[in-house]
Design a protein around this motif. Sequence first.
Motif, short mmCIF file in Angstrom:
data_model
loop_
_atom_site.label_atom_id
_atom_site.label_comp_id
_atom_site.label_asym_id
_atom_site.label_seq_id
_atom_site.Cartn_x
_atom_site.Cartn_y
_atom_site.Cartn_z
N ARG A 500 0.83 -1.20 0.00
CA ARG A 500 0.00 0.00 0.00
C ARG A 500 0.87 1.26 0.00
O ARG A 500 0.57 2.23 -0.67
CB ARG A 500 -0.93 -0.02 1.21
N ARG A 501 1.97 1.25 0.74
CA ARG A 501 2.85 2.41 0.77
C ARG A 501 3.54 2.63 -0.58
O ARG A 501 3.70 3.77 -1.03
CB ARG A 501 3.89 2.24 1.88
N ILE A 502 3.93 1.55 -1.23
CA ILE A 502 4.58 1.68 -2.55
C ILE A 502 3.61 2.27 -3.57
O ILE A 502 3.95 3.19 -4.33
CB ILE A 502 5.11 0.31 -3.01
N LEU A 503 2.38 1.76 -3.59
CA LEU A 503 1.39 2.28 -4.53
C LEU A 503 1.05 3.74 -4.24
O LEU A 503 0.82 4.53 -5.16
CB LEU A 503 0.12 1.42 -4.47
N LEU A 504 1.03 4.10 -2.98
CA LEU A 504 0.74 5.49 -2.62
C LEU A 504 1.85 6.42 -3.08
O LEU A 504 1.59 7.52 -3.58
CB LEU A 504 0.53 5.59 -1.11
N LYS A 505 3.09 5.98 -2.95
CA LYS A 505 4.22 6.80 -3.43
C LYS A 505 4.20 6.93 -4.95
O LYS A 505 4.45 8.01 -5.50
CB LYS A 505 5.53 6.19 -2.96
N LEU A 506 3.90 5.83 -5.65
CA LEU A 506 3.80 5.90 -7.11
C LEU A 506 2.68 6.84 -7.55
O LEU A 506 2.81 7.58 -8.53
CB LEU A 506 3.59 4.50 -7.68
N LEU A 507 1.55 6.80 -6.83
CA LEU A 507 0.45 7.69 -7.16
C LEU A 507 0.84 9.15 -6.94
O LEU A 507 0.52 10.02 -7.76
CB LEU A 507 -0.77 7.33 -6.31
N ALA A 508 1.56 9.42 -5.85
CA ALA A 508 1.98 10.79 -5.60
C ALA A 508 2.96 11.27 -6.67
O ALA A 508 2.89 12.42 -7.13
CB ALA A 508 2.62 10.88 -4.21
N LEU A 509 3.89 10.39 -7.10
CA LEU A 509 4.82 10.77 -8.16
C LEU A 509 4.09 11.01 -9.47
O LEU A 509 4.41 11.94 -10.23
CB LEU A 509 5.87 9.67 -8.34
N ARG A 510 3.08 10.18 -9.76
CA ARG A 510 2.34 10.35 -11.01
C ARG A 510 1.57 11.68 -11.01
O ARG A 510 1.55 12.38 -12.04
CB ARG A 510 1.36 9.18 -11.18
N MET A 511 0.96 12.04 -9.88
CA MET A 511 0.24 13.30 -9.81
C MET A 511 1.20 14.48 -9.84
O MET A 511 0.86 15.56 -10.33
CB MET A 511 -0.61 13.35 -8.53
N PHE A 512 2.41 14.28 -9.34
CA PHE A 512 3.40 15.36 -9.38
C PHE A 512 3.93 15.56 -10.80
O PHE A 512 4.13 16.71 -11.26
CB PHE A 512 4.56 15.03 -8.44
N ILE A 513 4.14 14.46 -11.53
CA ILE A 513 4.64 14.56 -12.91
C ILE A 513 3.58 15.11 -13.84
O ILE A 513 3.84 15.96 -14.69
CB ILE A 513 5.14 13.19 -13.39
N GLY A 514 2.34 14.64 -13.68
CA GLY A 514 1.26 15.12 -14.53
C GLY A 514 1.36 14.56 -15.95
O GLY A 514 1.69 13.38 -16.15
#
Length: 531
Positions: A500-514
Amino acid sequence: MAKGEVSQEEVKKKGGGVSAINLVVNSADLYVFELGWMLLEFIQLHCLLLVASFQFWPTRYLEGMKFVAAVFNLDFVLGNQMFFSEWRGFGGQFKYYAMIPCIPPFFLYVCYRVAVGRFRLGRRLLFMRLKSAVILVMDFFLLPMMLNFSRMLQCTPVSNIRAVTWKIEYENFDGMLIDPEAECAGSDYWLGVGVVGLACAGLVYILFSFYYVSTVSGTTYKSHIDHSKMLVRFELEWMLGLGEDWIGCALWTFSSWGWRGRWWRSLSVFERVLSAIAFANLYDKRPLLCALLWLLALLRFLYTVILRPFRLRSSNICKGVLDILHIFNCSMLVFSVQEMRSAITLPSRLFVGLCTVNGFGFFTFLLVALLGRMWGEKWPAVATLRKLERQEKFEKWLSVVKRAKEVLDMCAVGCAKVAPLDLLEVEMRRVRNCYLQALKEKSIFSITLNATMEELARVHERLRGDGLLPGRELADTLREMGGSFRKRRYYQSLMSPQKRRILLKLLALRMFIGDRKIEKLWDWETQLLED
């Protein structure tokens, strides 16, 4: 809607504003409490007169008041061991009995201090009410503790038969007046005196200095009008659920009295302490003791008549009735101790006179209290709330203040880096507009609006340097992201924590990259391999 109820629209059409029943969250009406407390003080002082009147007042009257003294003054002696024959069964253990009233107030006080230090953030209102209960318990136990301590200081010469041979040998020592079997010497006796004495001194210090004097001196004004407005303001905020300072800062301890009577509770503590000290040192000189008690009763009555300390007229009348009864009882005690030859001081007539006058005075007290509640003046905060209901914009002002309090709670609970400064600025403008309107209409609610506006400005000034939200769009985006994160966490609740923590970090990076295109990372080694 049930039959007989009135809708809010109909109330507004009639010009009555919003109903007070729907507005009031807590009660700040202390009318019943102040009447009960002044009656309790009268009973405790009357029980002190019973102790001083031993061997002078009729035995039937003292026997009839044993239950009252035991319940309201925790006094199971009411004189000395000659009056209660069953007291001899304790066998010189009065010093241990005297320690019993010391336990409840200090046990509650220690529990309160420990609990507040550990759980204050989670249960703030609960411990505010616990603080109020501790103050009341300590005030109730003050006179019983002082009375027991006074009895422990009263000693008398005792001569007991030690042995009988060809002559009688006597054992002479100083015994306690209340319990001659206990010797007024030795480490055991002084241990009891020290414990009870320190408990009384600590209780007097906490009540007289820590709570009453510090609270009154820190919150009262030099003007009668400003003091009344301050009390009404904090009572209204407590009643409407806008603030907790009325109970949290112990303002209720003197809100029953006006500006001229704000020191009444402290003076009452001083009077009880002085009465107990006089009882300890002047018990052998009974006429002087009774004269001092009569003088204190007269000063109490003059204070009530001249200054009228209570905010309600009916409370002042009830207090005057009890003070007159107290002066009558003290006068009868002085007449009895001085052994005045009169038809009034005969035991049979004195018994009838004490019962009749005190019974009639108690009936008058209840009658005035009942009439004051039914047809008398309302509590000042309640009367002010009725006036605010007639103002058209009061409902709007109230909703604005409640919204501002919610924003302040959000800033207090959340992180300072992402504090909603934009909402603070919006609420500051709204509260300022309402304050100008209330000030124009000369409404007392303008004080609350002004205090709310100052609190908003103070919080905004504190968070402005640390906040990371300069604009409205970024704040809205972060709020939407927070909702998305919480929703996604709920959907992934059955996953392992690591995944869950790995997926949350990937989601945050994806929203940051746009939607940006990211080129591949390569260096000369990868280029050689490709070649």
